[in-house]
Design a protein around this motif. Structure first.
Motif, PDB file in Angstrom:
ATOM      1  N   ARG A  24       0.827  -1.203   0.000  1.00  0.00           N
ATOM      2  CA  ARG A  24       0.000   0.000   0.000  1.00  0.00           C
ATOM      3  C   ARG A  24       0.866   1.260   0.000  1.00  0.00           C
ATOM      4  NH1 ARG A  24      -2.710  -1.195   4.041  1.00  0.00           N
ATOM      5  NH2 ARG A  24      -1.573  -0.019   5.618  1.00  0.00           N
ATOM      6  N   LEU A  25       1.930   1.245   0.795  1.00  0.00           N
ATOM      7  CA  LEU A  25       2.809   2.402   0.878  1.00  0.00           C
ATOM      8  C   LEU A  25       3.532   2.641  -0.440  1.00  0.00           C
ATOM      9  CD1 LEU A  25       3.966   4.577   2.760  1.00  0.00           C
ATOM     10  CD2 LEU A  25       5.740   2.935   3.438  1.00  0.00           C
ATOM     11  N   GLU A  27       2.542   1.721  -3.388  1.00  0.00           N
ATOM     12  CA  GLU A  27       1.552   2.172  -4.365  1.00  0.00           C
ATOM     13  C   GLU A  27       1.267   3.665  -4.200  1.00  0.00           C
ATOM     14  OE1 GLU A  27      -3.054   1.141  -5.715  1.00  0.00           O
ATOM     15  OE2 GLU A  27      -1.985  -0.151  -4.318  1.00  0.00           O
ATOM     16  N   GLU A  28       1.180   4.122  -2.956  1.00  0.00           N
ATOM     17  CA  GLU A  28       0.943   5.549  -2.707  1.00  0.00           C
ATOM     18  C   GLU A  28       2.116   6.397  -3.197  1.00  0.00           C
ATOM     19  OE1 GLU A  28       0.245   5.818   1.437  1.00  0.00           O
ATOM     20  OE2 GLU A  28      -1.793   4.980   1.346  1.00  0.00           O
ATOM     21  N   GLY A  32       2.019   9.188  -6.169  1.00  0.00           N
ATOM     22  CA  GLY A  32       2.456  10.557  -5.944  1.00  0.00           C
ATOM     23  C   GLY A  32       3.496  10.996  -6.956  1.00  0.00           C
ATOM     24  N   CYS A  68       9.451   6.049   5.392  1.00  0.00           N
ATOM     25  CA  CYS A  68       8.615   4.886   5.083  1.00  0.00           C
ATOM     26  C   CYS A  68       8.889   3.730   6.040  1.00  0.00           C
ATOM     27  CB  CYS A  68       8.869   4.434   3.649  1.00  0.00           C
ATOM     28  SG  CYS A  68       8.286   5.581   2.383  1.00  0.00           S
TER      29      CYS A  68
END
Length: 212
Positions: A24-25, A27-28, A32, A68
Motif C-alpha cells: 500500500r505504501l 503504491e501511494e 504521488g 517509510c
C-alpha cells in the motif's frame, strides 16, 4: 516513466515490513510520483524530464526510506503484538496444564507465566498503536519493546517445550504434559516468524534501536 519505476523499485528493495502495508505504501509513493511528473509535463517538460524532476522533488532513496520504514516498523509492531495477543489463550492453557510438583513442571509453569505477561504487554501495544495513536503520538521505542517482549515470549515457550519434554519422561500424568508441550510448541511456532520480522524492522530503523 523509467526513472520513477527505477526509484520505486529501489525503495521497495530497501523497505521491510508487513507485505500488505508495504504494498500500500509503495503504491501511494508511486501514485504521488506519477502525479508530480504529470504536473511537470503539463508545464512543458517532456516525459523523461518530467519523471526525473518528480524523482528529484520527492528526495533520495535514503530520505524516503527513513520515513517509510518508520511507518512500516510501527505496522510490523502492531502485527507482532496482535500475533502474540492472539496466542495468549494458548499460553494460559499451557501454564494451567504445566503446573505440578515436579521441578521441570514448575519451571515450565513459570516460563509460561513470563510468556503470558509478555502477551499482556503486547495487548497494551495494540491499543497504543491503534485507536489511541490517532490522538497520541506512538511512543518512540514501542516497536523495540514489542520486539523484545515477543522475543522473550517466544524463547520462553521454546524452553517450556523442552522442560515439558523432560517432565513427561518421569511424570505419571504424561498425557496432560504432552498436551501442554504441544501447546507450547504451537505458541512458539506462531510467534517466532512475526517476532523475527519485528526485530529486523527495528534493526533497519536506527532511531528505534538500542544504542550501545
Amino acid at each position: 516513466m523509467s526513472a520513477i519505476d527505477d526509484h520505486i523499485a529501489a525503495l521497495a528493495a530497501t523497505l521491510r515490513g508487513p507485505e500488505r502495508a508495504k504494498s500500500r505504501l509503495i503504491e501511494e509513493m508511486h501514485g504521488g510520483l506519477v502525479d508530480t511528473a504529470a504536473a511537470y509535463a503539463d508545464a512543458g517538460a517532456d516525459e523523461a524530464e518530467a519523471a526525473r524532476l518528480a524523482v528529484r522533488e520527492f528526495g533520495t532513496i535514503d530520505d524516503l526510506a527513513s520515513a517509510c520504514q518508520h511507518e512500516l516498523t510501527n505496522a510490523q509492531a502492531r502485527h507482532t503484538a496482535r500475533t502474540i495477543t492472539l496466542t495468549a489463550p494458548l499460553l494460559l492453557a499451557c501454564w494451567y496444564l504445566a503446573r505440578g510438583e515436579l521441578l521441570w513442571q514448575q519451571l515450565a509453569a513459570r516460563l509460561a507465566l513470563i510468556a503470558t505477561l509478555a502477551a499482556l504487554l503486547a495487548a497494551a501495544t495494540l491499543a497504543v498503536t491503534g485507536t489511541l495513536a490517532r490522538r497520541l503520538p506512538t511512543p518512540h521505542r514501542l516497536p523495540l519493546t514489542v520486539a523484545w517482549a515477543g522475543t522473550t515470549a517466544s524463547a520462553a515457550m521454546a524452553l517450556v517445550t523442552l522442560s515439558l519434554a523432560v517432565a513427561t519422561v518421569v511424570a505419571t500424568n504424561w498425557p496432560l504434559l504432552t498436551a501442554a508441550g504441544a501447546l507450547a510448541a504451537a505458541s512458539h511456532a506462531v510467534m517466532a516468524t512475526s517476532v523475527r520480522a519485528c526485530r529486523r524492522c527495528v534493526g533497519l530503523h536506527p532511531a528505534q534501536s538500542v544504542a550501545g
